[in-house]
Design an enzyme around this catalytic site. Structure first.
Site, PDB file in Angstrom:
ATOM      1  N   CYS A   4      45.819  38.418 -45.553  1.00  0.00           N
ATOM      2  CA  CYS A   4      45.196  37.085 -44.859  1.00  0.00           C
ATOM      3  C   CYS A   4      46.312  36.179 -44.816  1.00  0.00           C
ATOM      4  O   CYS A   4      46.841  35.904 -45.752  1.00  0.00           O
ATOM      5  CB  CYS A   4      43.999  36.909 -45.373  1.00  0.00           C
ATOM      6  SG  CYS A   4      43.590  35.164 -44.945  1.00  0.00           S
ATOM      7  N   CYS A   7      45.315  33.016 -46.727  1.00  0.00           N
ATOM      8  CA  CYS A   7      45.502  33.453 -48.366  1.00  0.00           C
ATOM      9  C   CYS A   7      46.945  33.316 -48.747  1.00  0.00           C
ATOM     10  O   CYS A   7      47.458  32.929 -49.807  1.00  0.00           O
ATOM     11  CB  CYS A   7      44.939  34.728 -48.528  1.00  0.00           C
ATOM     12  SG  CYS A   7      42.862  34.744 -48.605  1.00  0.00           S
ATOM     13  N   ASP A  30      49.308  22.309 -38.685  1.00  0.00           N
ATOM     14  CA  ASP A  30      49.146  23.486 -37.728  1.00  0.00           C
ATOM     15  C   ASP A  30      50.385  23.826 -37.097  1.00  0.00           C
ATOM     16  O   ASP A  30      51.202  22.982 -36.670  1.00  0.00           O
ATOM     17  CB  ASP A  30      48.165  23.214 -36.531  1.00  0.00           C
ATOM     18  CG  ASP A  30      47.542  24.390 -35.949  1.00  0.00           C
ATOM     19  OD1 ASP A  30      46.313  24.697 -36.366  1.00  0.00           O
ATOM     20  OD2 ASP A  30      48.285  25.046 -35.167  1.00  0.00           O
ATOM     21  N   ASN A  87      36.036  26.626 -35.669  1.00  0.00           N
ATOM     22  CA  ASN A  87      35.825  27.680 -34.650  1.00  0.00           C
ATOM     23  C   ASN A  87      35.362  28.905 -35.546  1.00  0.00           C
ATOM     24  O   ASN A  87      35.784  29.376 -36.363  1.00  0.00           O
ATOM     25  CB  ASN A  87      37.183  27.967 -33.882  1.00  0.00           C
ATOM     26  CG  ASN A  87      37.723  26.964 -33.094  1.00  0.00           C
ATOM     27  OD1 ASN A  87      36.990  26.333 -32.397  1.00  0.00           O
ATOM     28  ND2 ASN A  87      39.044  26.623 -33.230  1.00  0.00           N
ATOM     29  N   HIS A 100      38.268  27.796 -42.071  1.00  0.00           N
ATOM     30  CA  HIS A 100      39.223  26.721 -42.022  1.00  0.00           C
ATOM     31  C   HIS A 100      38.766  25.605 -41.044  1.00  0.00           C
ATOM     32  O   HIS A 100      37.881  25.933 -39.913  1.00  0.00           O
ATOM     33  CB  HIS A 100      40.678  27.091 -41.723  1.00  0.00           C
ATOM     34  CG  HIS A 100      40.643  27.749 -40.279  1.00  0.00           C
ATOM     35  ND1 HIS A 100      40.502  28.981 -40.154  1.00  0.00           N
ATOM     36  CD2 HIS A 100      41.100  27.216 -39.196  1.00  0.00           C
ATOM     37  CE1 HIS A 100      40.448  29.394 -38.813  1.00  0.00           C
ATOM     38  NE2 HIS A 100      40.916  28.307 -38.305  1.00  0.00           N
TER      39      HIS A 100
HETATM   40  P1  DGP Z   1      41.557  29.090 -35.094  1.00  0.00           P
HETATM   41  O1  DGP Z   1      41.722  29.455 -33.710  1.00  0.00           O
HETATM   42  O2  DGP Z   1      40.541  28.271 -35.042  1.00  0.00           O
HETATM   43  O3  DGP Z   1      41.285  30.415 -35.972  1.00  0.00           O
HETATM   44  O4  DGP Z   1      42.814  28.430 -35.847  1.00  0.00           O
HETATM   45  C1  DGP Z   1      43.889  28.994 -36.485  1.00  0.00           C
HETATM   46  C2  DGP Z   1      44.872  27.755 -36.387  1.00  0.00           C
HETATM   47  O5  DGP Z   1      46.000  28.482 -37.433  1.00  0.00           O
HETATM   48  C3  DGP Z   1      45.681  27.942 -35.039  1.00  0.00           C
HETATM   49  O6  DGP Z   1      45.632  26.495 -34.551  1.00  0.00           O
HETATM   50  C4  DGP Z   1      47.158  28.146 -35.482  1.00  0.00           C
HETATM   51  C5  DGP Z   1      47.145  28.089 -36.998  1.00  0.00           C
HETATM   52  N1  DGP Z   1      48.062  28.930 -37.533  1.00  0.00           N
HETATM   53  C6  DGP Z   1      48.319  30.269 -37.624  1.00  0.00           C
HETATM   54  N2  DGP Z   1      49.122  30.902 -38.441  1.00  0.00           N
HETATM   55  C7  DGP Z   1      49.792  29.780 -38.739  1.00  0.00           C
HETATM   56  C8  DGP Z   1      50.883  29.811 -39.972  1.00  0.00           C
HETATM   57  O7  DGP Z   1      51.487  30.628 -40.282  1.00  0.00           O
HETATM   58  N3  DGP Z   1      50.995  28.450 -40.282  1.00  0.00           N
HETATM   59  C9  DGP Z   1      50.503  27.261 -39.781  1.00  0.00           C
HETATM   60  N4  DGP Z   1      50.803  26.202 -40.151  1.00  0.00           N
HETATM   61  N5  DGP Z   1      49.323  27.592 -38.958  1.00  0.00           N
HETATM   62  C10 DGP Z   1      48.901  28.491 -38.511  1.00  0.00           C
END
Ligand code: DGP
Length: 114
Positions: A4, A7, A30, A87, A100
């Site tokens: 994950c 995680c 993000d 979401n 999250h």
């Molecule tokens: P959701 O689509 O609601 O599952 O949001 C997941 C969010 O996580 C998306 O806006 C992009 C972010 N995200 C995915 N991978 C990473 C990462 O490796 N680092 C960071 N900082 N954000 C990430």
């Protein structure tokens, strides 16, 4: 959970721009911000979505709500406000199956969905 991505961020195996951490969550910026301020608040329990919470998680869920308030204050979001989004599942386009919440702020967000 070993495969994950959130995680791994929580455990420090994957670097992130962390802004906050307490017993319940880690919050980081993000990777693909949708607003000038876009913070992901990831629970320190691996659950795929809110659907996996039950009665035993009441204290934990309260802790996350308080964390969101703490983050908003820390990041200076109290005056102009912010939006919190979760979401859940396919139609909501959840892309990371680890519970999250998104905190969005830093400008007018246009028309509300709800
Ligand atoms: P959701 O689509 O609601 O599952 O949001 C997941 C969010 O996580 C998306 O806006 C992009 C972010 N995200 C995915 N991978 C990473 C990462 O490796 N680092 C960071 N900082 N954000 C990430």
């Amino acid at each position: 959970m070993s495969d994950c991505i959130f995680c791994k961020i929580i455990d420090g195996e994957i670097p992130s721009n962390k802004v906050y951490e307490d017993d319940y969550c880690v919050a980081f910026r993000d990777i693909a911000p949708q607003m000038p301020v876009h913070i992901v608040v990831a629970a320190k329990k691996h659950k795929s979505s809110v659907l996996e919470f039950d009665e035993s998680d009441k204290e934990f869920l309260g802790g996350i709500q308080i964390a969101i308030a703490n983050i908003a204050k820390q990041e200076g979001l109290t005056e102009n406000g912010f939006r919190v989004i979760n979401n859940c599942g396919k139609d909501a386009k959840q892309s990371v199956p680890h519970i999250h919440y998104h905190i969005l702020a830093g400008g007018d967000m246009g028309e509300k969905i709800v």
